[in-house]
Design an enzyme around this catalytic site. Structure first.
Site, short mmCIF file in Angstrom:
data_model
loop_
_atom_site.label_atom_id
_atom_site.label_comp_id
_atom_site.label_asym_id
_atom_site.label_seq_id
_atom_site.Cartn_x
_atom_site.Cartn_y
_atom_site.Cartn_z
N CYS A 76 11.16 94.83 81.91
CA CYS A 76 11.94 94.49 83.11
C CYS A 76 13.20 93.78 82.64
O CYS A 76 13.12 92.70 82.07
CB CYS A 76 11.10 93.58 84.00
SG CYS A 76 12.01 92.94 85.41
N ASN A 78 15.94 92.49 84.41
CA ASN A 78 16.28 91.25 85.11
C ASN A 78 15.25 90.17 84.80
O ASN A 78 15.59 88.99 84.69
CB ASN A 78 16.37 91.49 86.61
CG ASN A 78 17.61 92.29 86.99
OD1 ASN A 78 18.67 92.11 86.40
ND2 ASN A 78 17.47 93.19 87.95
N GLU A 189 11.28 100.78 93.24
CA GLU A 189 10.56 100.44 92.01
C GLU A 189 9.07 100.73 92.11
O GLU A 189 8.41 100.31 93.06
CB GLU A 189 10.74 98.95 91.69
CG GLU A 189 12.00 98.64 90.92
CD GLU A 189 11.95 97.28 90.26
OE1 GLU A 189 11.08 97.07 89.38
OE2 GLU A 189 12.76 96.41 90.63
N ARG A 190 8.55 101.42 91.10
CA ARG A 190 7.10 101.60 91.01
C ARG A 190 6.50 100.24 90.68
O ARG A 190 7.15 99.38 90.09
CB ARG A 190 6.75 102.62 89.93
CG ARG A 190 7.03 102.13 88.53
CD ARG A 190 6.43 103.01 87.46
NE ARG A 190 6.59 102.32 86.17
CZ ARG A 190 6.16 102.80 85.02
NH1 ARG A 190 5.58 103.98 84.96
NH2 ARG A 190 6.32 102.12 83.92
N CYS A 199 17.43 96.04 89.81
CA CYS A 199 16.55 96.53 88.75
C CYS A 199 17.40 96.65 87.50
O CYS A 199 18.30 97.49 87.43
CB CYS A 199 15.94 97.87 89.14
SG CYS A 199 14.91 98.58 87.83
N THR A 201 16.59 97.46 84.18
CA THR A 201 16.45 98.69 83.39
C THR A 201 17.01 99.87 84.18
O THR A 201 17.51 100.83 83.59
CB THR A 201 14.98 98.96 83.00
OG1 THR A 201 14.16 99.00 84.18
CG2 THR A 201 14.45 97.91 82.03
#
Length: 259
Positions: A76, A78, A189-190, A199, A201
């Site tokens: 992740c 962030n 996001e999953r 997000c 990435t």
């Protein structure tokens, strides 16, 4: 007798996280139910994810990341920036760090609230019809759309994330629109199974996809605006290979407490 857990809440461009200093190892890493309950917005603290800061050899610390569904997640971005701010606030680091995460080691520097986080190199970009698919520490699907402000991100993102190609492992679904020198980005996001305010990435993946889309080469920086603020992605591009990748943006302390 219930044990009290000291926690810290941080956010990076509206992506919010629970951070726990687990250097003494008291927090049970296997307790998915507890993680899910803490991330629950009405019955817990509320967050997009939870991170443990742990001791590890040869690095300043290790980052263990959980999605809001309680399961250990992939990288992740962030969250990585927020845990760097957390490490500084704990006095573990000053302005620079090297830490370990699930996808590899990461370097970062921090000045004030701005964290510039080194991300993994990327050398493979696939296509799914008119979308780009790549892994920047987490898997991402990037599609260019128009009128993103009014675009049905939840419905469209949910459908793609749960289609035959991606339903088993899941994928983060990103919609982008050109904006000035950079792009506006919204992400389903999953693990959260909803749109998030940012997000990292995903912003990194979107910048790479757009560099390919625009046939750019060499040293590139893209401003990427997300729902919760402004991120900056920089890298060196040769063909479909991206090196010296950095994700820059804010990471700020919100509050702390015991639960």
């Amino acid at each position: 007798m219930h044990k009290k857990i000291k926690f810290f809440k941080y956010q990076g461009a509206g992506n919010d996280f629970i951070l726990i200093d687990n250097r003494k190892g008291f927090f049970d890493r296997e307790n998915e139910t507890l993680v899910r309950d803490l991330c629950e917005r009405r019955f817990g603290i509320g967050a997009d994810g939870l991170m443990l800061l742990q001791d590890t050899k040869n690095y300043d610390f290790e980052m263990v990341y959980y999605n809001a569904d309680g399961r250990e997640g992939t990288m992740c971005g962030n969250g990585g920036r927020c845990i760097v701010a957390f490490a500084r606030d704990l006095g573990l680091i000053q302005n620079k760090t090297a830490f370990l995460a699930v996808d590899s080691e990461h370097m970062a520097d921090i000045y004030g609230t701005q964290v510039n986080l080194g991300m993994i190199d990327v050398a493979q970009v696939n296509r799914d019809s008119d979308a780009y698919v790549l892994n920047t520490g987490s898997p991402h699907y990037i599609k260019i759309v128009e009128d993103l402000k009014n675009f049905p991100v939840y419905d469209a993102g949910y459908a793609i994330r749960n289609n035959d190609s991606y339903s088993v492992n899941g994928i983060n679904v990103n919609f982008v629109e050109k904006e000035g020198e950079g792009y506006f980005l919204r992400t389903f996001e999953r693990g959260v199974e909803d749109e998030t305010y940012a997000c990292g990435t995903g912003a990194t993946a979107a910048a790479m996809a757009m560099a390919i889309h625009e046939n750019r080469e060499g040293d590139i920086e893209f401003p990427i605006r997300v729902m919760g603020g402004q991120l900056y992605i920089s890298f060196h591009k040769e063909g479909n290979t991206f090196t010296n990748v950095f994700l820059k943006g804010p990471a700020t302390f919100v509050f702390d407490g015991e639960i």
